[in-house]
Design an enzyme around this catalytic site. Structure first.
Site, PDB file in Angstrom:
ATOM      1  N   LEU A 228       1.872  80.086  72.795  1.00 32.09           N
ATOM      2  CA  LEU A 228      -0.164  79.942  72.246  1.00 32.09           C
ATOM      3  C   LEU A 228      -0.444  80.500  71.403  1.00 32.09           C
ATOM      4  O   LEU A 228      -0.983  81.432  71.410  1.00 32.09           O
ATOM      5  CB  LEU A 228      -0.723  80.461  73.682  1.00 32.09           C
ATOM      6  CG  LEU A 228       0.049  79.491  74.993  1.00 32.09           C
ATOM      7  CD1 LEU A 228      -0.668  80.078  76.092  1.00 32.09           C
ATOM      8  CD2 LEU A 228       0.045  78.178  74.822  1.00 32.09           C
ATOM      9  N   THR A 229      -0.166  80.279  70.262  1.00 32.19           N
ATOM     10  CA  THR A 229      -0.472  80.500  69.101  1.00 32.19           C
ATOM     11  C   THR A 229      -2.539  80.120  68.663  1.00 32.19           C
ATOM     12  O   THR A 229      -2.424  79.370  70.277  1.00 32.19           O
ATOM     13  CB  THR A 229       0.343  80.442  67.405  1.00 32.19           C
ATOM     14  OG1 THR A 229       0.207  79.027  67.565  1.00 32.19           O
ATOM     15  CG2 THR A 229       1.636  80.693  67.453  1.00 32.19           C
TER      16      THR A 229
ATOM     17  N   GLU B 221       4.685  76.758  63.023  1.00 27.10           N
ATOM     18  CA  GLU B 221       2.271  76.682  61.526  1.00 27.10           C
ATOM     19  C   GLU B 221       3.019  75.301  61.334  1.00 27.10           C
ATOM     20  O   GLU B 221       4.138  75.026  59.932  1.00 27.10           O
ATOM     21  CB  GLU B 221       3.215  77.949  60.754  1.00 27.10           C
ATOM     22  CG  GLU B 221       2.757  79.341  61.346  1.00 27.10           C
ATOM     23  CD  GLU B 221       1.429  79.803  62.402  1.00 27.10           C
ATOM     24  OE1 GLU B 221       0.421  78.908  62.245  1.00 27.10           O
ATOM     25  OE2 GLU B 221       2.038  80.017  63.649  1.00 27.10           O
TER      26      GLU B 221
ATOM     27  N   THR C 128       8.659  66.878  58.982  1.00 28.05           N
ATOM     28  CA  THR C 128       7.159  66.177  58.238  1.00 28.05           C
ATOM     29  C   THR C 128       8.299  65.506  57.063  1.00 28.05           C
ATOM     30  O   THR C 128       8.861  65.762  56.303  1.00 28.05           O
ATOM     31  CB  THR C 128       6.808  66.982  57.949  1.00 28.05           C
ATOM     32  OG1 THR C 128       5.160  66.914  56.538  1.00 28.05           O
ATOM     33  CG2 THR C 128       7.109  68.860  57.227  1.00 28.05           C
ATOM     34  N   ASP C 129       7.311  63.855  56.549  1.00 29.11           N
ATOM     35  CA  ASP C 129       7.028  63.843  55.226  1.00 29.11           C
ATOM     36  C   ASP C 129       7.367  64.354  54.294  1.00 29.11           C
ATOM     37  O   ASP C 129       7.426  64.112  52.638  1.00 29.11           O
ATOM     38  CB  ASP C 129       6.674  62.605  54.826  1.00 29.11           C
ATOM     39  CG  ASP C 129       5.149  62.838  54.679  1.00 29.11           C
ATOM     40  OD1 ASP C 129       4.437  63.492  55.741  1.00 29.11           O
ATOM     41  OD2 ASP C 129       4.544  61.893  54.712  1.00 29.11           O
ATOM     42  N   GLU C 130       6.417  65.842  53.749  1.00 31.15           N
ATOM     43  CA  GLU C 130       5.729  66.745  53.129  1.00 31.15           C
ATOM     44  C   GLU C 130       6.738  67.468  52.111  1.00 31.15           C
ATOM     45  O   GLU C 130       6.576  67.721  51.734  1.00 31.15           O
ATOM     46  CB  GLU C 130       4.787  67.960  53.259  1.00 31.15           C
ATOM     47  CG  GLU C 130       3.341  66.714  54.594  1.00 31.15           C
ATOM     48  CD  GLU C 130       2.326  67.780  54.750  1.00 31.15           C
ATOM     49  OE1 GLU C 130       2.048  69.109  53.718  1.00 31.15           O
ATOM     50  OE2 GLU C 130       2.044  67.436  55.553  1.00 31.15           O
TER      51      GLU C 130
ATOM     52  N   TYR D  42       4.515  75.442  53.471  1.00 29.60           N
ATOM     53  CA  TYR D  42       4.521  74.553  54.871  1.00 29.60           C
ATOM     54  C   TYR D  42       5.664  74.091  54.284  1.00 29.60           C
ATOM     55  O   TYR D  42       6.318  74.081  55.149  1.00 29.60           O
ATOM     56  CB  TYR D  42       3.384  74.666  55.225  1.00 29.60           C
ATOM     57  CG  TYR D  42       3.394  72.940  56.141  1.00 29.60           C
ATOM     58  CD1 TYR D  42       4.041  73.469  57.254  1.00 29.60           C
ATOM     59  CD2 TYR D  42       3.316  71.615  55.839  1.00 29.60           C
ATOM     60  CE1 TYR D  42       4.243  72.278  58.697  1.00 29.60           C
ATOM     61  CE2 TYR D  42       3.772  70.865  56.875  1.00 29.60           C
ATOM     62  CZ  TYR D  42       4.187  71.409  57.579  1.00 29.60           C
ATOM     63  OH  TYR D  42       3.984  70.230  58.718  1.00 29.60           O
TER      64      TYR D  42
ATOM     65  N   SER E  69       9.355  75.514  54.068  1.00 27.83           N
ATOM     66  CA  SER E  69       9.814  75.861  55.144  1.00 27.83           C
ATOM     67  C   SER E  69       9.766  75.475  55.827  1.00 27.83           C
ATOM     68  O   SER E  69      10.902  75.193  57.148  1.00 27.83           O
ATOM     69  CB  SER E  69       8.656  77.106  55.964  1.00 27.83           C
ATOM     70  OG  SER E  69       8.120  76.036  56.562  1.00 27.83           O
ATOM     71  N   LYS E  70       9.505  74.133  56.901  1.00 30.92           N
ATOM     72  CA  LYS E  70       9.847  72.846  56.968  1.00 30.92           C
ATOM     73  C   LYS E  70      10.727  72.453  56.199  1.00 30.92           C
ATOM     74  O   LYS E  70      11.972  71.726  57.032  1.00 30.92           O
ATOM     75  CB  LYS E  70       8.647  71.793  57.597  1.00 30.92           C
ATOM     76  CG  LYS E  70       7.737  71.977  57.890  1.00 30.92           C
ATOM     77  CD  LYS E  70       7.763  72.278  59.711  1.00 30.92           C
ATOM     78  CE  LYS E  70       7.906  71.274  59.849  1.00 30.92           C
ATOM     79  NZ  LYS E  70       8.276  71.584  61.678  1.00 30.92           N
TER      80      LYS E  70
ATOM     81  N   ASN F 228      -8.268  60.069  50.234  1.00 33.25           N
ATOM     82  CA  ASN F 228      -8.727  60.996  51.377  1.00 33.25           C
ATOM     83  C   ASN F 228     -10.949  60.724  51.218  1.00 33.25           C
ATOM     84  O   ASN F 228     -10.924  60.159  52.230  1.00 33.25           O
ATOM     85  CB  ASN F 228      -8.739  62.152  50.676  1.00 33.25           C
ATOM     86  CG  ASN F 228      -7.895  63.155  51.372  1.00 33.25           C
ATOM     87  OD1 ASN F 228      -6.760  62.178  51.893  1.00 33.25           O
ATOM     88  ND2 ASN F 228      -7.390  63.956  50.985  1.00 33.25           N
TER      89      ASN F 228
ATOM     90  N   ASP G 276     -10.287  72.061  44.478  1.00 37.55           N
ATOM     91  CA  ASP G 276      -9.663  71.778  45.119  1.00 37.55           C
ATOM     92  C   ASP G 276      -7.656  72.213  45.665  1.00 37.55           C
ATOM     93  O   ASP G 276      -8.014  73.922  45.392  1.00 37.55           O
ATOM     94  CB  ASP G 276      -7.927  71.193  44.116  1.00 37.55           C
ATOM     95  CG  ASP G 276      -7.308  69.563  44.081  1.00 37.55           C
ATOM     96  OD1 ASP G 276      -7.397  69.127  45.825  1.00 37.55           O
ATOM     97  OD2 ASP G 276      -6.655  68.897  43.639  1.00 37.55           O
ATOM     98  N   ARG G 277      -6.927  72.323  45.961  1.00 42.85           N
ATOM     99  CA  ARG G 277      -6.121  72.971  46.906  1.00 42.85           C
ATOM    100  C   ARG G 277      -4.789  73.501  46.127  1.00 42.85           C
ATOM    101  O   ARG G 277      -4.575  72.540  45.351  1.00 42.85           O
ATOM    102  CB  ARG G 277      -5.302  72.074  48.642  1.00 42.85           C
ATOM    103  CG  ARG G 277      -4.241  72.616  49.017  1.00 42.85           C
ATOM    104  CD  ARG G 277      -3.694  71.767  49.696  1.00 42.85           C
ATOM    105  NE  ARG G 277      -4.056  71.752  51.394  1.00 42.85           N
ATOM    106  CZ  ARG G 277      -4.414  71.015  52.225  1.00 42.85           C
ATOM    107  NH1 ARG G 277      -2.976  69.812  52.380  1.00 42.85           N
ATOM    108  NH2 ARG G 277      -4.291  71.182  53.194  1.00 42.85           N
TER     109      ARG G 277
END
Ligand code: NAD
Ligand code: TYD
Length: 349
Positions: free
Chosen positions: A36-37, A85, A131-133, A157, A160-161, A256, A287-288
């Site tokens: 439970l984050t 995460e 994930t596809d990322e 992210y 790490s995945k 987007n 932008d990110r």
């Protein structure tokens, strides 16, 4: 009764998967292992929390002793691992949290499964949801990610995945752990934490708040309805080949800014406002960092080998999703105010 541990079951996709499995398989005991984050919310599971085949265990996958104790206690027949995460923007601010949970947490689960299943791996499944990322970024119009695409993660992210996927395969190749992996595109639907694009924007439209579009809004994402993802996980868990990877996606690419315009039209209509009037809320922002241009998944292996196809057209899925957030304003308000955290954290202290 078979014991199936689902990690991250209080999150967005996990709660849909837990609901599906608890309702569809009364012969399984579904153990929801979640710490439970901020992203975990047991209110997501209110409708099934009293079912006799559902158990909640509050535990941190970063704590090996806690994980190992649960594996020793339940002797699971299967594990479906979603705890992570999951938000790219947070990973840019705190990459260490992502390495801890997504990499070391996954390693703890793999090791606990290996210890619990040593000498009796047959029939067991360790299913890692990814994930596809991990595949990186595609050019506009530049093909699709297949299961053979080379890993090329760019954000903390996705790095790490990617790392967790490698550990899962290493446990298969080195110790014979019966693993399966799926890599899915962006999900949308009910119970998604309103930091992600779709619920954030629906909530902001409702409150007439600015809609922060990163860069020029030209990045492309491939959107899949979350219940279709849960259905695919169920299928792969039961019928997928051990050691294999499956891509999951709906061949549903949206720039987007085009997606945001659809969201605005649908939300305005359902709120009784003139359609498109909320376009004035669109605000282009910086932008990110390292923003991947395009994700697009080729899920034909899953279609050919296991007969999976998404059940919903995007227009139908978006309409359902916007309606759900507008009809569940209490859920949104509790999540955005943080009230849900105090309530459930106290309950399990
Ligand atoms: P989420 O952020 O909504 O939920 C994550 C859940 O994991 C929460 O319930 C949280 O409490 C739990 N958790 C986090 N750290 C934990 C820890 N240390 N120990 C135990 N529990 C912990 O995530 P989501 O969007 O539902 O994604 C679930 C999984 O699916 C993730 O592995 C993610 O990488 C993957 N995925 C997500 C998407 C997407 O579009 N959301 C797409 C493809 C794959
Ligand atoms: P997001 O929902 O964070 O998913 P991901 O980064 O994992 O794809 O973002 C989806 C897309 O929307 C992504 O290209 C970033 C963009 N975005 C915005 O333009 N503004 C926002 O406020 C957010 C959260 C995302």
């Amino acid at each position: 009764m078979k014991n199936i541990i689902i990690t991250g079951g209080a999150g967005f996709i996990g709660s849909h998967l837990v609901r599906l499995m608890v309702n569809k398989y009364p012969e399984y005991r579904i153990i929801n292992l979640d710490t439970l984050t901020y992203a975990g919310n047991l209110a997501n599971l209110k409708d099934i929390e009293d079912k006799p085949n559902y158990v909640f265990e509050k535990a941190d996958i970063c704590d090996f002793e806690a994980v190992n104790t649960l594996f020793t206690h339940y002797r699971p027949d299967g594990v479906i691992h979603l705890a992570a995460e999951s938000h790219v923007d947070r990973s840019i601010k705190d990459p260490f949290a992502f390495a801890r949970t997504n990499v070391l947490g996954t390693l703890n689960l793999l090791q606990a499964a290996k210890l619990a299943w040593e000498g009796k791996m047959a029939g067991k499944v360790f299913y890692h949801v990814s994930t596809d990322e991990v595949y990186g970024s595609l050019e506009a119009g530049g093909g699709f990610f297949s299961e053979e695409t080379k890993y090329d993660p760019h954000s903390p992210y996705s790095a790490s995945k990617a790392s967790s996927d490698h550990f899962v395969r290493a446990y298969h190749d080195t110790y014979g752990l019966p693993v399966k992996i799926s890599n899915c595109s962006n999900n949308y639907g009910s119970y998604q934490f309103p930091e992600k694009l779709i619920p954030l924007f629906i909530n902001n439209i409702r409150h007439n708040k600015p809609l922060p579009v990163y860069g020029k809004g030209e990045n492309v994402r491939d959107w899949l309805f979350v219940e279709d993802h849960a259905g695919a996980i169920d299928l792969i868990f039961h019928q997928g080949k051990v050691g294999d990877t499956y891509n999951i996606g709906g061949f549903n690419e949206w720039k987007n800014i085009d997606l945001i315009r659809v969201l605005i039209r649908v939300t305005d209509r359902l709120l009784g406002r003139p359609e498109g009037s909320s376009e004035k809320l669109i605000t282009y922002v910086t932008d990110r960092a390292g923003h991947d241009l395009r994700y697009a998944i080729d899920s034909s292996k899953l279609h050919k080998e296991l007969g999976w196809s998404p059940s919903l057209q995007f227009e139908e899925g978006i309409e359902k999703t916007v309606k759900w957030y507008l009809e569940n304003q209490e859920w949104l308000d509790q999540v955005t105010s943080g009230v849900y955290r105090d309530y459930y954290q106290k309950m399990y202290e």
